[in-house]
Design a protein around this motif. Structure first.
Motif, PDB file in Angstrom:
ATOM      1  N   GLU A   3       0.820  -1.215   0.000  1.00  0.00           N
ATOM      2  CA  GLU A   3       0.000   0.000   0.000  1.00  0.00           C
ATOM      3  C   GLU A   3       0.850   1.259   0.000  1.00  0.00           C
ATOM      4  N   ASP A   4       2.013   1.176   0.632  1.00  0.00           N
ATOM      5  CA  ASP A   4       2.872   2.354   0.721  1.00  0.00           C
ATOM      6  C   ASP A   4       3.882   2.427  -0.423  1.00  0.00           C
ATOM      7  N   GLY A   5       3.732   1.578  -1.450  1.00  0.00           N
ATOM      8  CA  GLY A   5       4.597   1.641  -2.614  1.00  0.00           C
ATOM      9  C   GLY A   5       5.930   0.938  -2.455  1.00  0.00           C
ATOM     10  N   LYS A   6       6.108   0.127  -1.424  1.00  0.00           N
ATOM     11  CA  LYS A   6       7.365  -0.578  -1.211  1.00  0.00           C
ATOM     12  C   LYS A   6       7.522  -1.708  -2.218  1.00  0.00           C
ATOM     13  N   LEU A   7       8.769  -2.010  -2.546  1.00  0.00           N
ATOM     14  CA  LEU A   7       9.080  -3.142  -3.407  1.00  0.00           C
ATOM     15  C   LEU A   7       9.667  -4.251  -2.553  1.00  0.00           C
ATOM     16  N   TYR A   8       9.418  -5.502  -2.949  1.00  0.00           N
ATOM     17  CA  TYR A   8       9.914  -6.662  -2.223  1.00  0.00           C
ATOM     18  C   TYR A   8      10.587  -7.608  -3.201  1.00  0.00           C
ATOM     19  N   ILE A   9      11.560  -8.341  -2.717  1.00  0.00           N
ATOM     20  CA  ILE A   9      12.172  -9.405  -3.499  1.00  0.00           C
ATOM     21  C   ILE A   9      11.624 -10.714  -2.960  1.00  0.00           C
ATOM     22  N   ILE A  10      11.048 -11.514  -3.844  1.00  0.00           N
ATOM     23  CA  ILE A  10      10.416 -12.767  -3.452  1.00  0.00           C
ATOM     24  C   ILE A  10      10.968 -13.883  -4.328  1.00  0.00           C
ATOM     25  N   ARG A  11      11.306 -15.005  -3.705  1.00  0.00           N
ATOM     26  CA  ARG A  11      11.823 -16.140  -4.474  1.00  0.00           C
ATOM     27  C   ARG A  11      10.739 -16.698  -5.392  1.00  0.00           C
ATOM     28  N   GLU A  12      11.155 -17.132  -6.557  1.00  0.00           N
ATOM     29  CA  GLU A  12      10.232 -17.617  -7.577  1.00  0.00           C
ATOM     30  C   GLU A  12       9.389 -18.802  -7.097  1.00  0.00           C
ATOM     31  N   GLU A  13       9.948 -19.638  -6.252  1.00  0.00           N
ATOM     32  CA  GLU A  13       9.235 -20.844  -5.812  1.00  0.00           C
ATOM     33  C   GLU A  13       7.894 -20.539  -5.156  1.00  0.00           C
ATOM     34  N   ILE A  14       7.760 -19.376  -4.532  1.00  0.00           N
ATOM     35  CA  ILE A  14       6.499 -19.107  -3.836  1.00  0.00           C
ATOM     36  C   ILE A  14       5.520 -18.260  -4.660  1.00  0.00           C
ATOM     37  N   LEU A  15       5.921 -17.887  -5.866  1.00  0.00           N
ATOM     38  CA  LEU A  15       5.003 -17.128  -6.725  1.00  0.00           C
ATOM     39  C   LEU A  15       3.883 -18.032  -7.216  1.00  0.00           C
ATOM     40  N   SER A  16       2.712 -17.471  -7.360  1.00  0.00           N
ATOM     41  CA  SER A  16       1.585 -18.221  -7.924  1.00  0.00           C
ATOM     42  C   SER A  16       1.861 -18.488  -9.406  1.00  0.00           C
ATOM     43  N   ASP A  17       1.149 -19.452  -9.966  1.00  0.00           N
ATOM     44  CA  ASP A  17       1.299 -19.749 -11.393  1.00  0.00           C
ATOM     45  C   ASP A  17       0.970 -18.532 -12.252  1.00  0.00           C
ATOM     46  N   SER A  18      -0.045 -17.775 -11.836  1.00  0.00           N
ATOM     47  CA  SER A  18      -0.434 -16.587 -12.607  1.00  0.00           C
ATOM     48  C   SER A  18       0.704 -15.572 -12.673  1.00  0.00           C
ATOM     49  N   LEU A  19       1.391 -15.370 -11.552  1.00  0.00           N
ATOM     50  CA  LEU A  19       2.506 -14.417 -11.544  1.00  0.00           C
ATOM     51  C   LEU A  19       3.666 -14.933 -12.391  1.00  0.00           C
ATOM     52  N   LYS A  20       3.972 -16.225 -12.278  1.00  0.00           N
ATOM     53  CA  LYS A  20       5.053 -16.811 -13.086  1.00  0.00           C
ATOM     54  C   LYS A  20       4.727 -16.690 -14.579  1.00  0.00           C
ATOM     55  N   LYS A  21       3.493 -16.972 -14.922  1.00  0.00           N
ATOM     56  CA  LYS A  21       3.094 -16.896 -16.330  1.00  0.00           C
ATOM     57  C   LYS A  21       3.088 -15.457 -16.835  1.00  0.00           C
ATOM     58  N   THR A  22       2.730 -14.516 -15.967  1.00  0.00           N
ATOM     59  CA  THR A  22       2.789 -13.100 -16.342  1.00  0.00           C
ATOM     60  C   THR A  22       4.222 -12.708 -16.676  1.00  0.00           C
ATOM     61  N   LEU A  23       5.172 -13.150 -15.853  1.00  0.00           N
ATOM     62  CA  LEU A  23       6.585 -12.878 -16.121  1.00  0.00           C
ATOM     63  C   LEU A  23       7.021 -13.506 -17.441  1.00  0.00           C
ATOM     64  N   LYS A  24       6.558 -14.716 -17.718  1.00  0.00           N
ATOM     65  CA  LYS A  24       6.922 -15.403 -18.964  1.00  0.00           C
ATOM     66  C   LYS A  24       6.364 -14.643 -20.174  1.00  0.00           C
ATOM     67  N   VAL A  25       5.122 -14.155 -20.062  1.00  0.00           N
ATOM     68  CA  VAL A  25       4.521 -13.372 -21.153  1.00  0.00           C
ATOM     69  C   VAL A  25       5.369 -12.127 -21.413  1.00  0.00           C
ATOM     70  N   LYS A  26       5.750 -11.419 -20.343  1.00  0.00           N
ATOM     71  CA  LYS A  26       6.558 -10.213 -20.500  1.00  0.00           C
ATOM     72  C   LYS A  26       7.905 -10.540 -21.147  1.00  0.00           C
ATOM     73  N   PHE A  59       8.047  -7.991 -11.747  1.00  0.00           N
ATOM     74  CA  PHE A  59       9.197  -7.753 -12.616  1.00  0.00           C
ATOM     75  C   PHE A  59      10.311  -8.711 -12.231  1.00  0.00           C
ATOM     76  N   PRO A  60      11.123  -9.138 -13.184  1.00  0.00           N
ATOM     77  CA  PRO A  60      12.291  -9.942 -12.816  1.00  0.00           C
ATOM     78  C   PRO A  60      13.301  -9.068 -12.076  1.00  0.00           C
ATOM     79  N   PHE A  61      14.023  -9.663 -11.136  1.00  0.00           N
ATOM     80  CA  PHE A  61      15.002  -8.923 -10.349  1.00  0.00           C
ATOM     81  C   PHE A  61      16.030  -8.243 -11.243  1.00  0.00           C
ATOM     82  N   SER A  62      16.370  -8.876 -12.365  1.00  0.00           N
ATOM     83  CA  SER A  62      17.383  -8.307 -13.265  1.00  0.00           C
ATOM     84  C   SER A  62      17.005  -6.919 -13.758  1.00  0.00           C
ATOM     85  N   LYS A  63      15.718  -6.578 -13.749  1.00  0.00           N
ATOM     86  CA  LYS A  63      15.294  -5.238 -14.165  1.00  0.00           C
ATOM     87  C   LYS A  63      15.842  -4.164 -13.239  1.00  0.00           C
ATOM     88  N   PHE A  64      16.074  -4.540 -11.984  1.00  0.00           N
ATOM     89  CA  PHE A  64      16.523  -3.563 -11.001  1.00  0.00           C
ATOM     90  C   PHE A  64      18.004  -3.677 -10.687  1.00  0.00           C
TER      91      PHE A  64
END
Length: 146
Positions: A3-26, A59-64
């Motif tokens: 809500e406050d606009g913070k960014l987080y780094i999250i390991r891929e293993e815990i991402l939902s399929d929808s988020l993983k697929k969104t990254l693949k589409v991008k 976004f993939p971490f490599s973007k940052f």
């Protein structure tokens, strides 16, 4: 983003399929392997609405971590080949020199400031700095900015 606009780094293993697929589409779109969002979402197996829902938030971490320009200040011995060895390390790491400035040598040393684009670098910043520091004639290296 929270809500406050913070960014987080999250390991891929815990991402939902929808988020993983969104990254693949991008990734498919950015690489040019597909031309349209329709083509990409069909290939990956995600709905357009799910892609649009998440595309601005994942976004993939490599973007940052890549593509930054770092500025280094170095104190080098005034002897033949020292600056050349520094530039060789940058080239072998696939860094790209943006600017380079060298002071007039005084008392056997010269101050060199070099800005390097890290977008295509194939090693971590830590390893890169270690390689630079280990070159013959390098007395000191500091990061001035990223």
């Amino acid at each position: 983003m929270g809500e406050d606009g913070k960014l987080y780094i999250i390991r891929e293993e815990i991402l939902s399929d929808s988020l993983k697929k969104t990254l693949k589409v991008k990734e498919l779109l950015e690489s040019g392997k597909v031309k349209t969002i329709n083509e990409a979402v069909k290939q990956v197996g995600i709905s357009r609405s799910a892609f649009y829902k998440y595309r601005d938030y994942v976004f993939p971490f490599s973007k940052f971590s890549k593509g930054k320009i770092i500025t280094l200040s170095m104190l080098l011995d005034h002897m033949p080949g020292v600056l050349s060895s520094i530039l060789d390390v940058v080239a072998k790491a696939r860094g790209n020199v943006v600017t380079i400035n060298q002071s007039m040598p005084s008392m056997g040393v010269a101050n060199v400031t070099i800005s390097v684009d890290t977008q295509y670098m194939e090693m971590s910043l830590e390893n890169f700095l270690e390689k630079l520091s280990s070159q013959n004639g390098v007395r000191k290296i500091e990061i001035l900015g990223e």
